[in-house]
Design a protein around this motif. Structure first.
Motif, PDB file in Angstrom:
ATOM      1  N   LEU A   1      -0.242 -42.664  19.599  1.00  0.00           N
ATOM      2  CA  LEU A   1       1.113 -42.139  19.471  1.00  0.00           C
ATOM      3  C   LEU A   1       1.190 -41.061  18.387  1.00  0.00           C
ATOM      4  O   LEU A   1       1.865 -40.041  18.564  1.00  0.00           O
ATOM      5  CB  LEU A   1       2.094 -43.269  19.164  1.00  0.00           C
ATOM      6  CG  LEU A   1       3.556 -42.864  19.018  1.00  0.00           C
ATOM      7  CD1 LEU A   1       4.083 -42.284  20.322  1.00  0.00           C
ATOM      8  CD2 LEU A   1       4.385 -44.057  18.597  1.00  0.00           C
ATOM      9  N   GLY A   2       0.481 -41.255  17.284  1.00  0.00           N
ATOM     10  CA  GLY A   2       0.466 -40.255  16.221  1.00  0.00           C
ATOM     11  C   GLY A   2      -0.175 -38.954  16.666  1.00  0.00           C
ATOM     12  O   GLY A   2       0.284 -37.866  16.288  1.00  0.00           O
ATOM     13  N   LEU A   3      -1.222 -39.048  17.471  1.00  0.00           N
ATOM     14  CA  LEU A   3      -1.867 -37.840  17.986  1.00  0.00           C
ATOM     15  C   LEU A   3      -0.950 -37.103  18.961  1.00  0.00           C
ATOM     16  O   LEU A   3      -0.853 -35.876  18.924  1.00  0.00           O
ATOM     17  CB  LEU A   3      -3.192 -38.197  18.660  1.00  0.00           C
ATOM     18  CG  LEU A   3      -4.294 -38.699  17.733  1.00  0.00           C
ATOM     19  CD1 LEU A   3      -5.463 -39.240  18.538  1.00  0.00           C
ATOM     20  CD2 LEU A   3      -4.749 -37.603  16.802  1.00  0.00           C
ATOM     21  N   TRP A   4      -0.276 -37.847  19.822  1.00  0.00           N
ATOM     22  CA  TRP A   4       0.661 -37.222  20.754  1.00  0.00           C
ATOM     23  C   TRP A   4       1.812 -36.564  20.001  1.00  0.00           C
ATOM     24  O   TRP A   4       2.212 -35.443  20.308  1.00  0.00           O
ATOM     25  CB  TRP A   4       1.216 -38.250  21.741  1.00  0.00           C
ATOM     26  CG  TRP A   4       0.360 -38.444  22.940  1.00  0.00           C
ATOM     27  CD1 TRP A   4      -0.543 -39.447  23.147  1.00  0.00           C
ATOM     28  CD2 TRP A   4       0.302 -37.628  24.111  1.00  0.00           C
ATOM     29  NE1 TRP A   4      -1.144 -39.299  24.363  1.00  0.00           N
ATOM     30  CE2 TRP A   4      -0.645 -38.196  24.981  1.00  0.00           C
ATOM     31  CE3 TRP A   4       0.968 -36.475  24.498  1.00  0.00           C
ATOM     32  CZ2 TRP A   4      -0.940 -37.634  26.215  1.00  0.00           C
ATOM     33  CZ3 TRP A   4       0.679 -35.930  25.738  1.00  0.00           C
ATOM     34  CH2 TRP A   4      -0.270 -36.510  26.580  1.00  0.00           C
ATOM     35  N   LEU A   5       2.349 -37.269  19.018  1.00  0.00           N
ATOM     36  CA  LEU A   5       3.475 -36.733  18.250  1.00  0.00           C
ATOM     37  C   LEU A   5       3.057 -35.507  17.440  1.00  0.00           C
ATOM     38  O   LEU A   5       3.772 -34.504  17.400  1.00  0.00           O
ATOM     39  CB  LEU A   5       4.046 -37.813  17.332  1.00  0.00           C
ATOM     40  CG  LEU A   5       5.306 -37.460  16.573  1.00  0.00           C
ATOM     41  CD1 LEU A   5       6.436 -37.147  17.537  1.00  0.00           C
ATOM     42  CD2 LEU A   5       5.699 -38.598  15.662  1.00  0.00           C
ATOM     43  N   GLY A   6       1.908 -35.568  16.797  1.00  0.00           N
ATOM     44  CA  GLY A   6       1.403 -34.421  16.049  1.00  0.00           C
ATOM     45  C   GLY A   6       1.153 -33.223  16.945  1.00  0.00           C
ATOM     46  O   GLY A   6       1.480 -32.080  16.585  1.00  0.00           O
ATOM     47  N   ASN A   7       0.589 -33.466  18.114  1.00  0.00           N
ATOM     48  CA  ASN A   7       0.352 -32.391  19.071  1.00  0.00           C
ATOM     49  C   ASN A   7       1.673 -31.778  19.514  1.00  0.00           C
ATOM     50  O   ASN A   7       1.819 -30.549  19.573  1.00  0.00           O
ATOM     51  CB  ASN A   7      -0.421 -32.935  20.276  1.00  0.00           C
ATOM     52  CG  ASN A   7      -0.767 -31.875  21.290  1.00  0.00           C
ATOM     53  OD1 ASN A   7      -0.679 -30.687  21.030  1.00  0.00           O
ATOM     54  ND2 ASN A   7      -1.173 -32.308  22.452  1.00  0.00           N
ATOM     55  N   PHE A   8       2.659 -32.615  19.805  1.00  0.00           N
ATOM     56  CA  PHE A   8       3.960 -32.119  20.232  1.00  0.00           C
ATOM     57  C   PHE A   8       4.619 -31.277  19.142  1.00  0.00           C
ATOM     58  O   PHE A   8       5.118 -30.185  19.410  1.00  0.00           O
ATOM     59  CB  PHE A   8       4.871 -33.285  20.624  1.00  0.00           C
ATOM     60  CG  PHE A   8       6.282 -32.873  20.901  1.00  0.00           C
ATOM     61  CD1 PHE A   8       6.595 -32.183  22.061  1.00  0.00           C
ATOM     62  CD2 PHE A   8       7.282 -33.140  19.999  1.00  0.00           C
ATOM     63  CE1 PHE A   8       7.896 -31.777  22.310  1.00  0.00           C
ATOM     64  CE2 PHE A   8       8.583 -32.756  20.241  1.00  0.00           C
ATOM     65  CZ  PHE A   8       8.893 -32.071  21.403  1.00  0.00           C
TER      66      PHE A   8
END
Length: 96
Positions: free
Chosen positions: A76-83
């Protein structure tokens, strides 16, 4: 390797193909508008890193999330950071 370096390694793998596709779409503006369209590049860059993450990390190499988890990043942190990073770069390109 600290968390920022780990995220940068993750993001570069997504940003290179996304930037290449966004640049290609921006260059298509040469055909229709006779200038490179930064707005088209910005709108394309809003979505292309997310699509790249889905294809690369969800479909092709789903086991690589364990590598980033061991470095302190959850999915989730990777998805949020990417977004968030894609949103920042995309808005920056749109506003130029």
């Amino acid at each position: 390797m600290n968390k920022i370096q780990a995220f940068w390694k993750f993001y570069v793998r997504l940003a290179v193909p996304a930037a290449g596709c966004a640049l290609s779409l921006g260059l298509l503006g040469l055909v229709s508008f006779e200038e490179i369209s930064l707005q088209v590049m910005g709108y394309a860059y809003l979505f292309l890193p997310l699509i790249s993450q889905f294809v690369i990390y969800e479909k092709l190499y789903p086991g690589e999330y364990y590598f980033y988890f061991n470095l302190g990043w959850e999915k989730l942190g990777l998805w949020l950071g990417n977004f968030l990073l894609s949103l920042f770069v995309g808005i920056l390109l749109i506003c130029l």
